[in-house]
Design a protein around this motif. Structure first.
Motif, PDB file in Angstrom:
ATOM      1  N   LEU A  45       0.827  -1.204   0.000  1.00 50.67           N
ATOM      2  CA  LEU A  45       0.000   0.000   0.000  1.00 50.67           C
ATOM      3  C   LEU A  45       0.863   1.256   0.000  1.00 50.67           C
ATOM      4  CD1 LEU A  45      -2.815  -0.912   2.559  1.00 50.67           C
ATOM      5  CD2 LEU A  45      -2.779  -1.240   0.071  1.00 50.67           C
ATOM      6  N   TYR A  46       0.383   2.264  -0.715  1.00 50.69           N
ATOM      7  CA  TYR A  46       1.097   3.533  -0.857  1.00 50.69           C
ATOM      8  C   TYR A  46       0.130   4.695  -0.628  1.00 50.69           C
ATOM      9  CZ  TYR A  46       4.966   0.897  -2.805  1.00 50.69           C
ATOM     10  OH  TYR A  46       6.000   0.010  -2.974  1.00 50.69           O
ATOM     11  N   PRO A  47       0.662   5.887  -0.397  1.00 49.35           N
ATOM     12  CA  PRO A  47      -0.220   7.030  -0.146  1.00 49.35           C
ATOM     13  C   PRO A  47      -1.007   7.503  -1.360  1.00 49.35           C
ATOM     14  CG  PRO A  47       2.084   7.709  -0.103  1.00 49.35           C
ATOM     15  CD  PRO A  47       2.076   6.217  -0.154  1.00 49.35           C
ATOM     16  N   SER A  48      -0.660   7.041  -2.554  1.00 50.31           N
ATOM     17  CA  SER A  48      -1.395   7.404  -3.764  1.00 50.31           C
ATOM     18  C   SER A  48      -1.073   6.399  -4.855  1.00 50.31           C
ATOM     19  CB  SER A  48      -1.017   8.819  -4.239  1.00 50.31           C
ATOM     20  OG  SER A  48       0.328   8.833  -4.701  1.00 50.31           O
ATOM     21  N   GLY A  49      -1.887   6.392  -5.893  1.00 52.17           N
ATOM     22  CA  GLY A  49      -1.599   5.526  -7.024  1.00 52.17           C
ATOM     23  C   GLY A  49      -0.298   5.889  -7.703  1.00 52.17           C
ATOM     24  N   MET A  50      -0.019   7.194  -7.783  1.00 50.78           N
ATOM     25  CA  MET A  50       1.222   7.617  -8.424  1.00 50.78           C
ATOM     26  C   MET A  50       2.429   7.181  -7.616  1.00 50.78           C
ATOM     27  SD  MET A  50       0.814   9.052 -11.269  1.00 50.78           S
ATOM     28  CE  MET A  50       2.076   8.209 -12.194  1.00 50.78           C
ATOM     29  N   GLY A  87      -4.999   6.840  -1.955  1.00 49.22           N
ATOM     30  CA  GLY A  87      -4.359   5.560  -1.691  1.00 49.22           C
ATOM     31  C   GLY A  87      -3.902   4.920  -2.983  1.00 49.22           C
ATOM     32  N   GLY A  88      -2.950   4.012  -2.881  1.00 49.92           N
ATOM     33  CA  GLY A  88      -2.462   3.297  -4.050  1.00 49.92           C
ATOM     34  C   GLY A  88      -1.973   1.922  -3.656  1.00 49.92           C
ATOM     35  N   SER A  89      -1.865   1.041  -4.652  1.00 43.41           N
ATOM     36  CA  SER A  89      -1.379  -0.309  -4.377  1.00 43.41           C
ATOM     37  C   SER A  89      -0.482  -0.801  -5.497  1.00 43.41           C
ATOM     38  CB  SER A  89      -2.552  -1.280  -4.197  1.00 43.41           C
ATOM     39  OG  SER A  89      -3.284  -1.422  -5.403  1.00 43.41           O
ATOM     40  N   ALA A  90       0.416  -1.696  -5.137  1.00 45.87           N
ATOM     41  CA  ALA A  90       1.213  -2.452  -6.092  1.00 45.87           C
ATOM     42  C   ALA A  90       1.052  -3.921  -5.735  1.00 45.87           C
ATOM     43  CB  ALA A  90       2.685  -2.045  -6.036  1.00 45.87           C
ATOM     44  N   VAL A  91       0.762  -4.744  -6.734  1.00 47.10           N
ATOM     45  CA  VAL A  91       0.560  -6.170  -6.528  1.00 47.10           C
ATOM     46  C   VAL A  91       1.608  -6.924  -7.334  1.00 47.10           C
ATOM     47  CG1 VAL A  91      -1.077  -8.084  -6.619  1.00 47.10           C
ATOM     48  CG2 VAL A  91      -1.912  -5.738  -6.314  1.00 47.10           C
ATOM     49  N   LEU A  92       2.312  -7.826  -6.679  1.00 50.99           N
ATOM     50  CA  LEU A  92       3.324  -8.637  -7.346  1.00 50.99           C
ATOM     51  C   LEU A  92       2.701  -9.939  -7.834  1.00 50.99           C
ATOM     52  CD1 LEU A  92       6.349  -8.268  -4.875  1.00 50.99           C
ATOM     53  CD2 LEU A  92       5.701  -6.799  -6.796  1.00 50.99           C
TER      54      LEU A  92
END
Length: 591
Positions: free
Chosen positions: A273-278, A411-416
């Motif tokens: 999880l990140y504070p934004s998509g960017m 919010g933002g996310s990265a999925v591996l």
């Protein structure tokens, strides 16, 4: 229906993600920086417009540790993210000015509850001369790593009440600050004389943490604990992994899971999880650089503006294929056969604003053959409608959009992809370098907002198909851009889940600029940046995203007069009636 210029979207929302720009003219005025628009802006999209609370906090920071007449501050949640801004500034300014750019850190004072579950925050401030503000703003906008307005509100209160203090090394440990600072409000005398303040002997109540507990209670209306925030983050990660699909309260969410997620073997541990998509995109690029070395990237398809800027401004640059066509892939393949090598290919499925879908299966085959990573931004359609994870190494998304829906939290996310060719190396890099800077209160809001996102998406899919069909039938409309009507529909359909739809975003163009203006100005919906909201939201997207490069956008068949519409949860007859009135206005212009 029309919200006043500069008001929050949605209305009466302190931490709104969008801002009202209700007419074509106000959008142009905003891009031109005209006073009649800018002086009315109560907020804006957070990466483009620094929230007033954060502005106030930055000014207070500079007042304490700098010169308000000469300096400005950009605020981050960690030293690491502040250093990215610091380094970018040093690379853009004269070397003899470098000493004027510095990082000042603020940390929780020992008056907070040591070892407790109470929420605390650090703050890393990049301070620089005013004339470099436009350079620092690039980092704020592109990286998405800046603090949220809720964190800013918390830090401002903690700073004013003496619970957030400048880190002066050993001086901080001794709780000594030479600068005047108010103590906690409960220890201030009614006549303004301080009974106890930071810098004097600490108020006795602080010894057992009761004062900080009261501070938390006053700020949040309840005790917001780190354990609650961590539970919310876990539930969000489980939803994004696809192992939690039920609309349930938080305690049940932590227990409820299906046996399969988006791909076999995935778990919430593969979601970050990140504070934004960017921020998710920025950090995916940074992680690939750390994992695979300094190689150029590929930007495939006409992208959201900041994705391309990230690839161009950090690392060794990129090759840009703005059409995202089969001919572009032919050219890429010829480069690869000739020996060129790349870090990764960044693309959107579908793209924004033309809603074209790349040929991900061919891209995946090239990536496997020539060893580059594939990063797919799924924000527009989301993983309920399509599944791209099996064709990507990293899937990124802006959770600010349909996953939240309420337009009141970033919010933002990265999925591996656990089966990706770089999974082990990426996992190692993320485990080493990832830092959780997603603010506790934001996580709680996001988790609550996202509980019903599956049912919301189903309704929005259905409504969007109805409205786009209506527009396709109108002779007044030049083009409707929507995955269902795109020449790349076969690529989209190849990614669709069994019950997946075509999403809630479409774009429409008309035969003249005046017609586009008439449609936009008459359309009775909220107007402003962002998408994926629970209410229908529209903007002249190309004007907002590419105002300084409209001819460049046109070279990729992106019409500067395009109107973008993000469909919400309104009932179909109601929304059709609004669209019809806007089409009637187009007809009147044509007459």
């Amino acid at each position: 229906m029309l919200q006043a210029l500069g008001g929050t979207v949605p209305p009466n929302t302190d931490h709104a993600v969008s801002v009202s720009l209700p007419t074509w003219r106000t959008n142009v005025g905003y891009e031109e920086g005209e006073d009649w628009v800018m002086t009315k802006m109560k907020c804006g999209y957070p990466r483009f417009f620094v929230h007033p609370i954060i502005q106030k906090l930055a000014q207070e920071i500079v007042r304490r540790v700098g010169d308000l007449n000469l300096e400005t501050a950009t605020l981050f949640a960690s030293i690491k993210t502040a250093r990215i801004c610091h380094s970018f500034l040093l690379g853009k300014i004269p070397a003899e000015q470098a000493h004027k750019v510095r990082i000042v850190n603020f940390v929780p004072s020992p008056h907070t509850e040591a070892g407790s579950t109470a929420v605390t925050s650090t703050l890393s401030c990049v301070i620089y001369p005013n004339e470099y503000a436009s350079i620092a703003k690039q980092v704020w906008q592109h990286s998405g790593n800046g603090i949220s307005s809720r964190r800013g509100e918390f830090c401002l209160g903690a700073l004013e009440d003496g619970f957030l203090v400048e880190d002066k090394g050993s001086a901080t440990a001794e709780l000594i600050s030479q600068r005047p600072c108010k103590g906690p409000r409960r220890y201030q005398a009614k006549n303004g004389a301080r009974k106890g303040s930071i810098g004097d002997s600490p108020p006795r109540g602080n010894e057992d943490g009761r004062d900080y507990a009261q501070f938390i209670e006053e700020r949040f209306g309840r005790n917001l604990s780190t354990s609650l925030a961590n539970q919310a983050k876990l539930a969000v990660r489980k939803r994004i992994a696809g192992v939690l699909t039920a609309d349930v309260e938080l305690p049940e969410a932590l227990e409820t899971a299906s046996s399969e997620g988006r791909v076999a073997g995935i778990s919430e541990d593969d979601v970050l999880l990140y504070p934004s998509g960017m921020s998710a995109i920025f950090n995916a690029h940074q992680t690939l650089l750390a994992t695979r070395g300094e190689l150029p990237s590929i930007c495939f398809g006409f992208p959201y503006t900041d994705t391309l800027k990230i690839l161009q401004k950090w690392g060794p640059g990129c090759v840009f294929y703005g059409h995202g066509s089969s001919e572009d892939l032919d050219d890429l393949e010829s480069r690869l056969k000739a020996g060129e090598r790349f870090l990764g290919l960044f693309t959107e499925a579908p793209g924004n604003p033309l809603l074209k879908t790349p040929d991900l299966k061919r891209i995946r085959a090239l990536a496997d053959q020539y060893n580059f990573a594939v990063v797919v931004d799924e924000t527009i359609s989301n993983f309920i409608n399509i599944n791209v994870l099996h064709l990507a190494d990293i899937v990124v998304s802006s959770l600010t959009k349909i996953f939240s829906g309420d337009s009141n939290v970033m919010g933002g996310s990265a999925v591996l992809n656990p089966h990706g060719q770089y999974y082990a190396a990426l996992k190692k890099s993320y485990d080493r370098d990832f830092e959780d800077i997603y603010w506790a209160e934001d996580a709680v809001f996001l988790e609550r907002n996202s509980r019903d996102f599956i049912s919301r998406i189903d309704k929005i899919n259905s409504t969007s198909e109805n409205i786009t069909a209506m527009l396709k039938e109108s002779p007044l409309v030049k083009n409707v851009y929507y995955p269902k009507y795109s020449p790349t529909k076969p690529f989209y359909d190849g990614l669709r889940n069994p019950n997946g739809g075509y999403g809630g975003l479409f774009s429409v163009t008309f035969h003249t600029t005046d017609e586009a203006i008439a449609f936009f100005d008459t359309l009775e919906v909220l107007k402003g940046p962002s998408l994926g909201t629970n209410f229908t939201l529209s903007s002249p997207y190309v004007l907002l995203a590419h105002y300084g490069e409209l001819d460049w956008a046109r070279s990729f068949n992106v019409d500067p007069d395009l109107v973008r519409v993000s469909v919400g949860l309104e009932e179909v007859p109601d929304l059709r009636a609004r669209v019809q009135r806007a089409l009637d206005a187009v007809q009147n212009v044509r007459k």
